[in-house]
Motif scaffolding. Sequence first.
Motif, PDB file in Angstrom:
ATOM      1  N   ILE A  39      62.455  29.847  68.080  1.00 55.62           N
ATOM      2  CA  ILE A  39      62.388  31.159  67.433  1.00 55.62           C
ATOM      3  C   ILE A  39      63.791  31.747  67.288  1.00 55.62           C
ATOM      4  O   ILE A  39      64.084  32.483  66.341  1.00 55.62           O
ATOM      5  N   TYR A  40      64.691  31.381  68.217  1.00 57.77           N
ATOM      6  CA  TYR A  40      66.075  31.848  68.135  1.00 57.77           C
ATOM      7  C   TYR A  40      66.763  31.291  66.889  1.00 57.77           C
ATOM      8  O   TYR A  40      67.496  32.011  66.196  1.00 57.77           O
ATOM      9  N   ASP A  41      66.518  30.006  66.578  1.00 59.57           N
ATOM     10  CA  ASP A  41      67.111  29.386  65.391  1.00 59.57           C
ATOM     11  C   ASP A  41      66.665  30.095  64.120  1.00 59.57           C
ATOM     12  O   ASP A  41      67.464  30.329  63.200  1.00 59.57           O
ATOM     13  N   VAL A  42      65.360  30.427  64.058  1.00 62.21           N
ATOM     14  CA  VAL A  42      64.831  31.113  62.874  1.00 62.21           C
ATOM     15  C   VAL A  42      65.463  32.496  62.737  1.00 62.21           C
ATOM     16  O   VAL A  42      65.876  32.903  61.640  1.00 62.21           O
ATOM     17  N   ALA A  43      65.544  33.230  63.853  1.00 71.37           N
ATOM     18  CA  ALA A  43      66.120  34.580  63.828  1.00 71.37           C
ATOM     19  C   ALA A  43      67.578  34.552  63.379  1.00 71.37           C
ATOM     20  O   ALA A  43      68.019  35.364  62.555  1.00 71.37           O
ATOM     21  N   ARG A  44      68.347  33.576  63.912  1.00 73.35           N
ATOM     22  CA  ARG A  44      69.760  33.471  63.557  1.00 73.35           C
ATOM     23  C   ARG A  44      69.925  33.155  62.075  1.00 73.35           C
ATOM     24  O   ARG A  44      70.732  33.778  61.375  1.00 73.35           O
ATOM     25  N   GLU A  45      69.130  32.201  61.580  1.00 77.28           N
ATOM     26  CA  GLU A  45      69.253  31.770  60.192  1.00 77.28           C
ATOM     27  C   GLU A  45      68.828  32.880  59.231  1.00 77.28           C
ATOM     28  O   GLU A  45      69.406  33.041  58.149  1.00 77.28           O
ATOM     29  N   ALA A  46      67.814  33.648  59.620  1.00 81.75           N
ATOM     30  CA  ALA A  46      67.307  34.718  58.750  1.00 81.75           C
ATOM     31  C   ALA A  46      68.085  36.015  58.909  1.00 81.75           C
ATOM     32  O   ALA A  46      67.912  36.956  58.112  1.00 81.75           O
ATOM     33  N   GLY A  47      68.900  36.096  59.953  1.00 82.32           N
ATOM     34  CA  GLY A  47      69.676  37.311  60.183  1.00 82.32           C
ATOM     35  C   GLY A  47      68.832  38.464  60.671  1.00 82.32           C
ATOM     36  O   GLY A  47      69.112  39.633  60.338  1.00 82.32           O
ATOM     37  N   VAL A  48      67.816  38.159  61.454  1.00 87.21           N
ATOM     38  CA  VAL A  48      66.941  39.209  62.000  1.00 87.21           C
ATOM     39  C   VAL A  48      66.808  38.989  63.504  1.00 87.21           C
ATOM     40  O   VAL A  48      67.290  38.005  64.053  1.00 87.21           O
ATOM     41  N   SER A  49      66.110  39.913  64.159  1.00 88.12           N
ATOM     42  CA  SER A  49      65.886  39.770  65.602  1.00 88.12           C
ATOM     43  C   SER A  49      64.733  38.808  65.872  1.00 88.12           C
ATOM     44  O   SER A  49      63.899  38.546  64.994  1.00 88.12           O
ATOM     45  N   MET A  50      64.698  38.290  67.092  1.00 93.59           N
ATOM     46  CA  MET A  50      63.588  37.416  67.475  1.00 93.59           C
ATOM     47  C   MET A  50      62.259  38.182  67.462  1.00 93.59           C
ATOM     48  O   MET A  50      61.210  37.624  67.170  1.00 93.59           O
ATOM     49  N   ALA A  51      62.330  39.484  67.770  1.00 96.45           N
ATOM     50  CA  ALA A  51      61.111  40.307  67.739  1.00 96.45           C
ATOM     51  C   ALA A  51      60.536  40.363  66.325  1.00 96.45           C
ATOM     52  O   ALA A  51      59.314  40.324  66.135  1.00 96.45           O
ATOM     53  N   THR A  52      61.429  40.436  65.325  1.00 96.57           N
ATOM     54  CA  THR A  52      60.964  40.460  63.931  1.00 96.57           C
ATOM     55  C   THR A  52      60.293  39.143  63.569  1.00 96.57           C
ATOM     56  O   THR A  52      59.236  39.117  62.916  1.00 96.57           O
ATOM     57  N   VAL A  53      60.905  38.024  63.970  1.00 98.87           N
ATOM     58  CA  VAL A  53      60.295  36.713  63.712  1.00 98.87           C
ATOM     59  C   VAL A  53      58.923  36.631  64.367  1.00 98.87           C
ATOM     60  O   VAL A  53      57.947  36.174  63.765  1.00 98.87           O
ATOM     61  N   SER A  54      58.817  37.125  65.606  1.00 99.53           N
ATOM     62  CA  SER A  54      57.548  37.113  66.330  1.00 99.53           C
ATOM     63  C   SER A  54      56.484  37.918  65.594  1.00 99.53           C
ATOM     64  O   SER A  54      55.327  37.503  65.481  1.00 99.53           O
ATOM     65  N   ARG A  55      56.896  39.088  65.049  1.00102.12           N
ATOM     66  CA  ARG A  55      55.931  39.918  64.317  1.00102.12           C
ATOM     67  C   ARG A  55      55.433  39.205  63.061  1.00102.12           C
ATOM     68  O   ARG A  55      54.253  39.266  62.722  1.00102.12           O
ATOM     69  N   VAL A  56      56.331  38.513  62.382  1.00100.84           N
ATOM     70  CA  VAL A  56      55.932  37.774  61.180  1.00100.84           C
ATOM     71  C   VAL A  56      54.968  36.648  61.545  1.00100.84           C
ATOM     72  O   VAL A  56      53.923  36.454  60.917  1.00100.84           O
ATOM     73  N   VAL A  57      55.320  35.893  62.565  1.00106.89           N
ATOM     74  CA  VAL A  57      54.501  34.748  62.988  1.00106.89           C
ATOM     75  C   VAL A  57      53.101  35.198  63.399  1.00106.89           C
ATOM     76  O   VAL A  57      52.099  34.536  63.108  1.00106.89           O
ATOM     77  N   ASN A  58      53.010  36.360  64.054  1.00108.12           N
ATOM     78  CA  ASN A  58      51.729  36.830  64.571  1.00108.12           C
ATOM     79  C   ASN A  58      50.989  37.750  63.611  1.00108.12           C
ATOM     80  O   ASN A  58      49.991  38.365  63.986  1.00108.12           O
ATOM     81  N   GLY A  59      51.488  37.843  62.369  1.00111.06           N
ATOM     82  CA  GLY A  59      50.764  38.588  61.351  1.00111.06           C
ATOM     83  C   GLY A  59      50.857  40.087  61.463  1.00111.06           C
ATOM     84  O   GLY A  59      50.012  40.812  60.911  1.00111.06           O
ATOM     85  N   ASN A  60      51.842  40.593  62.181  1.00112.63           N
ATOM     86  CA  ASN A  60      52.029  42.035  62.318  1.00112.63           C
ATOM     87  C   ASN A  60      52.443  42.628  60.962  1.00112.63           C
ATOM     88  O   ASN A  60      53.384  42.156  60.325  1.00112.63           O
ATOM     89  N   THR A  61      51.758  43.658  60.522  1.00113.51           N
ATOM     90  CA  THR A  61      52.016  44.239  59.191  1.00113.51           C
ATOM     91  C   THR A  61      53.222  45.174  59.187  1.00113.51           C
ATOM     92  O   THR A  61      53.680  45.604  58.132  1.00113.51           O
ATOM     93  N   ASN A  62      53.742  45.475  60.366  1.00113.46           N
ATOM     94  CA  ASN A  62      54.875  46.404  60.470  1.00113.46           C
ATOM     95  C   ASN A  62      56.211  45.696  60.223  1.00113.46           C
ATOM     96  O   ASN A  62      57.141  45.768  61.026  1.00113.46           O
ATOM     97  N   VAL A  63      56.282  44.976  59.098  1.00113.66           N
ATOM     98  CA  VAL A  63      57.505  44.267  58.696  1.00113.66           C
ATOM     99  C   VAL A  63      57.665  44.448  57.188  1.00113.66           C
ATOM    100  O   VAL A  63      56.709  44.269  56.423  1.00113.66           O
ATOM    101  N   ARG A  64      58.863  44.831  56.741  1.00117.09           N
ATOM    102  CA  ARG A  64      59.089  45.013  55.308  1.00117.09           C
ATOM    103  C   ARG A  64      58.848  43.702  54.573  1.00117.09           C
ATOM    104  O   ARG A  64      59.169  42.627  55.066  1.00117.09           O
ATOM    105  N   SER A  65      58.311  43.815  53.368  1.00117.76           N
ATOM    106  CA  SER A  65      57.901  42.624  52.615  1.00117.76           C
ATOM    107  C   SER A  65      59.061  41.673  52.355  1.00117.76           C
ATOM    108  O   SER A  65      58.913  40.451  52.468  1.00117.76           O
ATOM    109  N   GLU A  66      60.254  42.243  52.025  1.00116.92           N
ATOM    110  CA  GLU A  66      61.392  41.365  51.753  1.00116.92           C
ATOM    111  C   GLU A  66      61.856  40.630  53.006  1.00116.92           C
ATOM    112  O   GLU A  66      62.266  39.464  52.953  1.00116.92           O
ATOM    113  N   THR A  67      61.762  41.320  54.160  1.00117.10           N
ATOM    114  CA  THR A  67      62.129  40.680  55.431  1.00117.10           C
ATOM    115  C   THR A  67      61.129  39.581  55.765  1.00117.10           C
ATOM    116  O   THR A  67      61.499  38.483  56.210  1.00117.10           O
TER     117      THR A  67
END
Length: 332
Positions: free
Chosen positions: A8-36
């Motif tokens: 998850i760290y590799d994904v966060a680094r490559e996308a330029g976001v936090s690991m928490a953001t990657v986790s929210r995307v993976v788990n289907g959390n809707t509290n993430v901007r569409s472009e992110t």
Amino acid sequence: MEKQAVTIYDVAREAGVSMATVSRVVNGNTNVRSETKEKVESVIEQLNYRPNAVARGLASRRSTTVGIVIPDVTNVYFSELSRGIDDVARMYNYQIILANSEEKNAAEVVESLLSKQVDGILYMGNIIDDRLRDQLEKSNVPVVLSGSVDVENQNPSVNIDYISAVQEITDKLIVSGHKKISFVSGPLDQTINTEFKLKGYKNALKNTGIKFDESLIFAGEYEYQSGYQLGDEIRQSGATASVVVDDEMAAGVLNFMTDNGVKIPEDFEVVTVNNSHITLLTRPQLSSVIQPIYDIGAVSMRMLTKLMNNEELETPEILLAHGYVKRESTKN
């Protein structure tokens, strides 16, 4: 050189976001901007990232992992049971942790599964002693017995009516004229054998006025070689037929008889209980109770999914229908 798993760290680094953001995307959390969300999903696809199922479950507080306690992974009965469990688990995107208990250390195996923070347990073992029963009662996850019985009915279960099933096949041998029918079983300290299968055998004898004979009861292991080794004792007992509780054991008994010149079914009849594919591999083929083995596994897994989702069960004990198939090892 061994390829390192993408984290998850590799994904966060490559996308330029936090690991928490990657986790929210993976788990289907809707509290993430569409472009992110689109950027993270693109990186996940590029890196072929596969989230850790257990970690996802912990992060999202959702049931994702099921522990299965199996007595013997090499036994055909339990492998067919597991197939039904696995198919339903896949439908609900649950991950499976399979643990082989070898019967003797079931409590330790359950404790190990609980330490892995599984969300539910399916127990297939033939032994439910006080230590295991106490552990299951104190666990904070739902437990379902799959093809396993507990006389105290503390946990939901899925089975067939073993008493009725064994009584019916014993009746068939009695109708064929047999007075000395051996009962060939796994260990007699197991409730499923003494309180259910042996009880069905005894009921059939009692109902037809045949006296129960302890010398016709044979116990071994759920293995082909065990059945084969018991064959000589069974023959010397004077028995003219056998009710066998396990297909591998039944194949061993049958092959011992044929190897030693005993004609099946003319001189000796053999009937078994599980109707796994082993019954078709012997010559002659084995008559058997028809157990819906796959369905027992599938229904028990479905029952567990309901419990993990806090749904009510219509009934805590399910008995599926059984049948009988006559093959060449019996006359009826």
